[in-house]
Design an enzyme around this catalytic site. Structure first.
Site, PDB file in Angstrom:
ATOM      1  N   ARG A   1     127.232  42.529 -19.449  1.00 17.67           N
ATOM      2  CA  ARG A   1     126.781  42.167 -20.812  1.00 17.67           C
ATOM      3  C   ARG A   1     125.705  43.116 -21.298  1.00 17.67           C
ATOM      4  O   ARG A   1     124.856  42.734 -22.092  1.00 17.67           O
ATOM      5  CB  ARG A   1     126.234  40.725 -20.777  1.00 17.67           C
ATOM      6  CG  ARG A   1     127.256  39.735 -20.249  1.00 17.67           C
ATOM      7  CD  ARG A   1     126.639  38.378 -19.995  1.00 17.67           C
ATOM      8  NE  ARG A   1     127.641  37.452 -19.482  1.00 17.67           N
ATOM      9  CZ  ARG A   1     127.444  36.160 -19.295  1.00 17.67           C
ATOM     10  NH1 ARG A   1     126.257  35.622 -19.570  1.00 17.67           N
ATOM     11  NH2 ARG A   1     128.402  35.392 -18.826  1.00 17.67           N
TER      12      ARG A   1
ATOM     13  N   VAL B   1     137.988  66.483 -38.245  1.00 22.19           N
ATOM     14  CA  VAL B   1     137.439  67.811 -38.521  1.00 22.19           C
ATOM     15  C   VAL B   1     137.501  67.997 -40.041  1.00 22.19           C
ATOM     16  O   VAL B   1     138.588  67.879 -40.635  1.00 22.19           O
ATOM     17  CB  VAL B   1     138.273  68.901 -37.817  1.00 22.19           C
ATOM     18  CG1 VAL B   1     137.913  70.283 -38.337  1.00 22.19           C
ATOM     19  CG2 VAL B   1     138.087  68.832 -36.295  1.00 22.19           C
ATOM     20  N   TYR B   2     136.362  68.220 -40.669  1.00 25.42           N
ATOM     21  CA  TYR B   2     136.380  68.532 -42.107  1.00 25.42           C
ATOM     22  C   TYR B   2     137.081  69.879 -42.292  1.00 25.42           C
ATOM     23  O   TYR B   2     136.896  70.800 -41.477  1.00 25.42           O
ATOM     24  CB  TYR B   2     134.944  68.567 -42.659  1.00 25.42           C
ATOM     25  CG  TYR B   2     134.352  67.166 -42.786  1.00 25.42           C
ATOM     26  CD1 TYR B   2     134.649  66.367 -43.886  1.00 25.42           C
ATOM     27  CD2 TYR B   2     133.540  66.634 -41.785  1.00 25.42           C
ATOM     28  CE1 TYR B   2     134.138  65.077 -43.999  1.00 25.42           C
ATOM     29  CE2 TYR B   2     133.027  65.340 -41.893  1.00 25.42           C
ATOM     30  CZ  TYR B   2     133.329  64.564 -43.006  1.00 25.42           C
ATOM     31  OH  TYR B   2     132.832  63.276 -43.114  1.00 25.42           O
TER      32      TYR B   2
ATOM     33  N   CYS C   1     127.558  55.152 -37.432  1.00 24.71           N
ATOM     34  CA  CYS C   1     128.822  55.761 -36.959  1.00 24.71           C
ATOM     35  C   CYS C   1     129.007  55.446 -35.486  1.00 24.71           C
ATOM     36  O   CYS C   1     130.034  54.936 -35.072  1.00 24.71           O
ATOM     37  CB  CYS C   1     128.783  57.266 -37.175  1.00 24.71           C
ATOM     38  SG  CYS C   1     128.864  57.682 -38.902  1.00 24.71           S
TER      39      CYS C   1
ATOM     40  N   ALA D   1     133.840  60.067 -36.493  1.00 22.95           N
ATOM     41  CA  ALA D   1     133.264  61.131 -35.664  1.00 22.95           C
ATOM     42  C   ALA D   1     133.561  62.506 -36.243  1.00 22.95           C
ATOM     43  O   ALA D   1     134.713  62.963 -36.268  1.00 22.95           O
ATOM     44  CB  ALA D   1     133.811  61.032 -34.238  1.00 22.95           C
TER      45      ALA D   1
ATOM     46  N   ALA E   1     129.020  67.324 -44.743  1.00 20.86           N
ATOM     47  CA  ALA E   1     129.618  66.550 -45.836  1.00 20.86           C
ATOM     48  C   ALA E   1     128.739  65.332 -46.081  1.00 20.86           C
ATOM     49  O   ALA E   1     128.575  64.505 -45.186  1.00 20.86           O
ATOM     50  CB  ALA E   1     131.031  66.124 -45.442  1.00 20.86           C
TER      51      ALA E   1
HETATM   52  N1  LIG Z   1     129.192  64.367 -42.467  1.00 22.35           N
HETATM   53  C1  LIG Z   1     128.255  63.953 -41.589  1.00 22.35           C
HETATM   54  N2  LIG Z   1     128.303  64.409 -40.326  1.00 22.35           N
HETATM   55  C2  LIG Z   1     127.366  64.018 -39.432  1.00 22.35           C
HETATM   56  O1  LIG Z   1     127.448  64.481 -38.272  1.00 22.35           O
HETATM   57  C3  LIG Z   1     126.343  63.114 -39.847  1.00 22.35           C
HETATM   58  C4  LIG Z   1     126.344  62.641 -41.154  1.00 22.35           C
HETATM   59  N3  LIG Z   1     127.301  63.087 -42.012  1.00 22.35           N
HETATM   60  N4  LIG Z   1     125.403  61.758 -41.592  1.00 22.35           N
HETATM   61  C5  LIG Z   1     124.422  61.204 -40.723  1.00 22.35           C
HETATM   62  C6  LIG Z   1     124.153  61.999 -39.527  1.00 22.35           C
HETATM   63  C7  LIG Z   1     123.224  63.158 -39.682  1.00 22.35           C
HETATM   64  N5  LIG Z   1     123.697  64.029 -38.610  1.00 22.35           N
HETATM   65  C8  LIG Z   1     123.557  65.415 -38.633  1.00 22.35           C
HETATM   66  C9  LIG Z   1     123.190  66.055 -39.787  1.00 22.35           C
HETATM   67  C10 LIG Z   1     123.049  67.436 -39.806  1.00 22.35           C
HETATM   68  C11 LIG Z   1     123.272  68.162 -38.648  1.00 22.35           C
HETATM   69  C12 LIG Z   1     123.085  69.635 -38.692  1.00 22.35           C
HETATM   70  O2  LIG Z   1     122.871  70.217 -39.735  1.00 22.35           O
HETATM   71  N6  LIG Z   1     123.167  70.295 -37.578  1.00 22.35           N
HETATM   72  C13 LIG Z   1     123.103  71.753 -37.468  1.00 22.35           C
HETATM   73  C14 LIG Z   1     121.691  72.291 -37.475  1.00 22.35           C
HETATM   74  C15 LIG Z   1     120.715  71.475 -36.719  1.00 22.35           C
HETATM   75  C16 LIG Z   1     119.298  72.027 -36.840  1.00 22.35           C
HETATM   76  O3  LIG Z   1     119.064  72.977 -37.603  1.00 22.35           O
HETATM   77  O4  LIG Z   1     118.438  71.538 -36.129  1.00 22.35           O
HETATM   78  C17 LIG Z   1     123.828  72.173 -36.194  1.00 22.35           C
HETATM   79  O5  LIG Z   1     124.226  73.344 -36.122  1.00 22.35           O
HETATM   80  O6  LIG Z   1     123.999  71.341 -35.306  1.00 22.35           O
HETATM   81  C18 LIG Z   1     123.644  67.502 -37.481  1.00 22.35           C
HETATM   82  C19 LIG Z   1     123.787  66.134 -37.479  1.00 22.35           C
HETATM   83  C20 LIG Z   1     124.821  63.446 -37.925  1.00 22.35           C
HETATM   84  N7  LIG Z   1     125.356  62.634 -38.973  1.00 22.35           N
HETATM   85  O1  LIG Z   2     125.952  60.345 -35.557  1.00 18.03           O
HETATM   86  C1  LIG Z   2     126.811  60.583 -36.406  1.00 18.03           C
HETATM   87  C2  LIG Z   2     126.641  60.201 -37.735  1.00 18.03           C
HETATM   88  C3  LIG Z   2     127.615  60.504 -38.615  1.00 18.03           C
HETATM   89  N1  LIG Z   2     128.749  61.136 -38.228  1.00 18.03           N
HETATM   90  C4  LIG Z   2     129.754  61.475 -39.265  1.00 18.03           C
HETATM   91  C5  LIG Z   2     131.090  60.860 -39.226  1.00 18.03           C
HETATM   92  C6  LIG Z   2     131.555  61.014 -40.669  1.00 18.03           C
HETATM   93  O2  LIG Z   2     132.022  62.338 -40.850  1.00 18.03           O
HETATM   94  C7  LIG Z   2     130.274  60.818 -41.457  1.00 18.03           C
HETATM   95  C8  LIG Z   2     130.066  59.403 -41.923  1.00 18.03           C
HETATM   96  O3  LIG Z   2     130.932  59.104 -42.968  1.00 18.03           O
HETATM   97  P1  LIG Z   2     131.641  57.671 -43.138  1.00 18.03           P
HETATM   98  O4  LIG Z   2     132.399  57.771 -44.420  1.00 18.03           O
HETATM   99  O5  LIG Z   2     130.573  56.646 -43.191  1.00 18.03           O
HETATM  100  O6  LIG Z   2     132.548  57.487 -41.949  1.00 18.03           O
HETATM  101  O7  LIG Z   2     129.244  61.146 -40.536  1.00 18.03           O
HETATM  102  C9  LIG Z   2     128.917  61.504 -36.915  1.00 18.03           C
HETATM  103  O8  LIG Z   2     129.947  62.098 -36.521  1.00 18.03           O
HETATM  104  N2  LIG Z   2     127.948  61.198 -36.028  1.00 18.03           N
END
Ligand SMILES: Nc1nc(=O)c2c([nH]1)NC[C@@H]1CN(c3ccc(C(=O)N[C@@H](CCC(=O)O)C(=O)O)cc3)CN21
Ligand SMILES: O=c1ccn([C@H]2C[C@H](O)[C@@H](COP(=O)(O)O)O2)c(=O)[nH]1
Length: 317
Positions: free
Chosen positions: A171, A257-258, A190, A217, A316
């Site tokens: 649990r 994958v976007y 997520c 994911a 995105a």
């Molecule tokens: N579309 C989407 N994908 C995500 O993975 C995601 C979201 N939205 N929304 C909430 C959180 C925020 N997260 C994120 C947001 C940005 C990065 C990012 O820009 N990463 C880059 C640079 C990191 C840095 O400069 O420290 C990388 O190359 O990993 C990673 C995770 C994961 N989550």
């Molecule tokens: O920890 C995280 C947070 C976010 N994501 C990704 C997964 C999706 O691409 C977006 C969230 O969009 P929803 O429309 O709410 O599903 O953020 C992730 O992989 N890991």
């Protein structure tokens, strides 16, 4: 006797054992690129998606920080410590990384924050419960009364305590999903629930496994952070309770994958994984483990991390 044949060429620098975790991740990416179905979604950038992908990695073989691109360990660690802090806002986090800023309001508050639910899950008021139900109250060791008077349950504290008192419990669940929050939040969790499980080891330390369910994911950006985060969390919890890190298993309900990440991921797939690094977590001076609330940024160090260059992926929103 004839002379021994010359020694075989040394194996390539990648070693099948220490790259297994990364291969597991890359396998999911490869499947989604090959067989993913194109889907529209709220962000306006379509994805290639597969339903219910799964992989697992053995944390005894190393720390699964990907090497086929540089993963920003410091940002990921700040994010994990932010979760552990239980905060519902990004005001501390944004001093170190901007990765959550796009989802916070002008004051830095989030409509949904993982830490808030991991450490301070709302407990209903006595007047809001129905007959027959049972609820932990203010006397329970994992319940705290918040400054505003409401009760909140520390799910991670409960897991640590139960690992000590009843390690074979089935649990050991943490949920970040509160339906009445998720239904209206701009970004509901997520990675929304995880579950620990202990494998007894005769004559050695028991192994602590972790299973994470993620509803959505983003394979290029989110998953490398999510993998590194839960591997670190599992290792930290194992150290706190005197166990060995076991496996991390990850179920991705909508693994995607976007479309604007395809090119970067193809580049990443063309690279050869390097051996996984090691993560170490400091202890108190007397050798005892630091607890959930004592762990600080400086307590974590990664050794042997030699990644390929970073790959930029647009987020995105
Ligand atoms: N579309 C989407 N994908 C995500 O993975 C995601 C979201 N939205 N929304 C909430 C959180 C925020 N997260 C994120 C947001 C940005 C990065 C990012 O820009 N990463 C880059 C640079 C990191 C840095 O400069 O420290 C990388 O190359 O990993 C990673 C995770 C994961 N989550
Ligand atoms: O920890 C995280 C947070 C976010 N994501 C990704 C997964 C999706 O691409 C977006 C969230 O969009 P929803 O429309 O709410 O599903 O953020 C992730 O992989 N890991």
């Amino acid at each position: 006797m004839p002379a021994a044949p010359p020694a075989a060429a040394p194996p390539p620098s990648t070693d099948a054992t220490t790259t297994a975790a990364e291969e597991a991740y890359l396998g999911v990416v490869r499947r989604v690129l090959e067989r993913g179905v194109r889907k529209a979604n709220r962000t306006g950038t379509d994805t290639l998606s597969l339903f219910a992908e799964h992989y697992s990695v053995d944390l005894a073989e190393g720390y699964p920080l990907l090497t086929t691109k540089k993963v920003f360990f410091d940002s990921m660690l700040r994010e994990v410590l932010w979760y552990l802090s239980g905060a519902e806002h990004v005001r501390e986090l944004q001093r170190h990384t901007k990765i959550w800023d796009a989802w916070a309001d002008d004051a830095g508050d989030l409509q949904t924050a993982y830490g808030r639910f991991w450490r301070r899950f709302p407990v209903p008021d006595a007047g809001a419960t129905v007959g027959g139900e049972v609820w932990a109250d203010a006397e329970h060791p994992n319940v705290r009364r918040e400054s505003g008077g409401a009760l909140a349950f520390d799910q991670l504290g409960y897991v640590v305590d139960t690992l000590r008192t009843d390690p074979m419990s089935r649990r050991l669940v943490v949920s970040a999903w509160h339906p009445a929050n998720a239904a209206v939040s701009r970004l509901p969790p997520c990675h929304y629930t995880f579950c620990f499980n202990v494998e007894p080891v005769e004559g050695g330390a028991d192994r602590l496994h972790c299973h994470l369910t993620q509803r959505s994911a983003d394979l290029a950006l989110g998953v490398p952070f999510n993998l590194a985060c839960y591997a670190l969390l599992t290792q930290a919890l194992a150290q706190i309770v005197g166990m060995a890190p076991g496996r991390f298993a990850h179920t991705l309900v909508d693994a995607h994958v976007y479309v604007d990440h395809v090119e970067g991921l193809e580049e990443q797939l063309s690279r050869t994984p390097r051996p996984a690094p090691r993560l170490s977590i400091a202890r108190h001076a007397d050798g005892s483990p630091k607890g959930l609330d004592d762990l600080a940024f400086e307590d974590f160090s990664v050794e042997g991390y030699r990644p390929a260059p970073a790959i930029r992926f647009p987020v995105a929103v």
